[in-house]
Design a protein around this motif. Structure first.
Motif, short mmCIF file in Angstrom:
data_model
loop_
_atom_site.label_atom_id
_atom_site.label_comp_id
_atom_site.label_asym_id
_atom_site.label_seq_id
_atom_site.Cartn_x
_atom_site.Cartn_y
_atom_site.Cartn_z
N THR A 49 1.27 7.90 6.12
CA THR A 49 2.17 7.64 5.00
C THR A 49 2.36 6.13 4.81
O THR A 49 2.53 5.39 5.78
CB THR A 49 3.54 8.31 5.24
N THR A 50 2.34 5.71 3.56
CA THR A 50 2.57 4.30 3.21
C THR A 50 3.94 4.16 2.55
O THR A 50 4.43 5.09 1.89
CB THR A 50 1.49 3.76 2.27
N ALA A 51 4.56 2.99 2.72
CA ALA A 51 5.88 2.71 2.13
C ALA A 51 5.78 1.46 1.27
O ALA A 51 5.26 0.44 1.72
CB ALA A 51 6.93 2.54 3.22
N ALA A 92 4.24 7.40 0.00
CA ALA A 92 3.04 8.02 -0.57
C ALA A 92 2.09 8.40 0.55
O ALA A 92 2.09 7.79 1.63
CB ALA A 92 2.36 7.09 -1.56
N GLU A 93 1.27 9.40 0.28
CA GLU A 93 0.30 9.87 1.26
C GLU A 93 -0.88 8.92 1.29
O GLU A 93 -1.49 8.63 0.25
CB GLU A 93 -0.17 11.28 0.91
N GLY A 94 -1.21 8.41 2.48
CA GLY A 94 -2.33 7.50 2.62
C GLY A 94 -3.54 8.18 3.19
O GLY A 94 -3.59 9.41 3.34
N VAL A 95 -4.52 7.37 3.53
CA VAL A 95 -5.77 7.88 4.10
C VAL A 95 -5.71 7.71 5.61
O VAL A 95 -5.38 6.63 6.11
CB VAL A 95 -6.98 7.13 3.52
N ARG A 122 0.92 -0.75 6.72
CA ARG A 122 0.98 0.35 5.76
C ARG A 122 2.23 0.24 4.87
O ARG A 122 2.72 1.24 4.38
CB ARG A 122 0.95 1.69 6.49
N THR A 123 2.74 -0.98 4.71
CA THR A 123 3.87 -1.21 3.81
C THR A 123 3.51 -2.30 2.82
O THR A 123 2.64 -3.15 3.08
CB THR A 123 5.13 -1.64 4.58
#
Length: 346
Positions: free
Chosen positions: A97-99, A115-118, A134-135
């Motif tokens: 998950t990304t923020a 959001a859903e990440g890879v 991831r932010t």
């Protein structure tokens, strides 16, 4: 009496029903507008390089739907912002998950978008932290709008608001497309076309300014060369300048000590000077007469010294008496006969 009691009881029942229905409707409205949730939630953390504008109580959203709230913000290692937020238990937060921090409106309110990440799809444990990799921080609107400043100056407030909103939406990926943005840009272009006379006048004035600068290019070039030489000289003499600043600082300290030492005598001198000025003012008539007579006196003194670097003095009109022991007084006028042509010069 019984009829009155029945009517009162009926009105009271209607009032209670109205209060209950109004309270329930108000509660539903508050829950709907505020997007409040009363279910269980889990807390997570996210590390951002910049969390400016995010405050406690801001929304946490997934696909635009509120699923949680920001609980706390703290500084980590003086270079990172650690945001603690809650998410409803039914919403999945995974390892991938990304923020992102996004603008909620043009007033400056923010919210955190998940959001859903890879990558790994395993659920994130409660209390874990989404790493800084991831932010994403919020878009810097100051830098963005500064680039559009010349354009905004030619627009009306309503056009500015609409275009600003579209720009934010497109750059944050929250809706709208480049096509719609270009459509609004075309509208802005039409507005600018309606003001072609003003723009033409501006360009003409700018050409005049550039022509004047072009006519004085030699002076401008010389000014730049001289300024460069000045800067180079300051650079070469920077050590001497810095050392002189130290000496100036030392001189200031010594001057301060000097002023401190002479403060009381200096104040007394000022007072005495005031008395002197008062005396001069009171006797300015005599001082004026003395200044008027002074050239005449200096002329006579100069005449006396014309024979060399010395003065010749002559005794004129000497009078006196000598009292003898017998009480007889003898005049000295004949004994010390004075006079002559020199005594007649005065």
């Amino acid at each position: 009496m019984s009829v009155l009691d029945k009517r009162t009881a009926g009105d009271l029942a209607k009032l209670l029903v109205f209060i209950v229905v109004t309270t329930l409707a108000t509660g539903v409205l508050v829950i709907t507008i505020g997007n409040l949730t009363f279910g269980a939630s889990r807390e997570y953390r996210a590390e951002f390089v910049d969390a400016t504008g995010v405050v406690k109580g801001d929304d946490v959203r997934i696909a635009g739907v509120k699923v949680g709230t920001v609980k706390d913000i703290e500084i980590r290692d003086r270079t990172r912002a650690l945001v603690t937020f809650s998410v409803a238990e039914g919403s999945a937060v995974r390892e991938s998950t990304t923020a992102s921090i996004r603008y909620r409106n043009l007033v400056g309110q923010r919210y955190i978008s998940l959001a859903e990440g890879v990558g790994d799809t395993e659920p994130l444990d409660e209390g874990d932290t989404i790493p800084v990799g991831r932010t994403k921080p919020a878009l810097d609107l100051t830098v963005l709008f500064n680039g559009f400043k010349p354009l905004f100056q030619a627009l009306s407030p309503s056009d500015i608001n609409q275009l600003s909103y579209e720009i934010v939406q497109v750059f944050q990926g929250e809706g709208g497309t480049l096509e719609s943005l270009l459509g609004h840009t075309a509208s802005v272009t039409s507005t600018l076309a309606d003001r072609d006379e003003v723009i033409s006048s501006l360009i003409t004035n700018l050409n005049d300014v550039l022509d004047h600068l072009g006519d004085r290019d030699d002076q401008l070039s010389q000014l730049i060369v001289n300024f460069k030489t000045l800067v180079g000289g300051l650079k070469d003499d920077r050590e001497a300048i810095l050392s002189s600043l130290d000496q100036i600082s030392l001189l200031s300290e010594q001057t301060a000590d000097l002023v401190t030492g002479i403060k009381e005598p200096f104040v007394d001198d000022v007072k005495q000077l005031r008395r002197l000025a008062t005396n001069i003012d009171d006797n300015k008539g005599e001082l004026d007469r003395a200044l008027q007579v002074l050239p005449i006196k200096l002329e006579k003194v100069g005449r006396t010294a014309i024979y060399g670097s010395w003065f010749n003095f002559y005794l004129c009109h000497f009078e006196g008496k000598v009292k003898l022991p017998a009480g007889i007084e003898v005049p000295l006028d004949d004994a010390f006969k004075t006079g002559g042509k020199r005594c007649d010069l005065g």
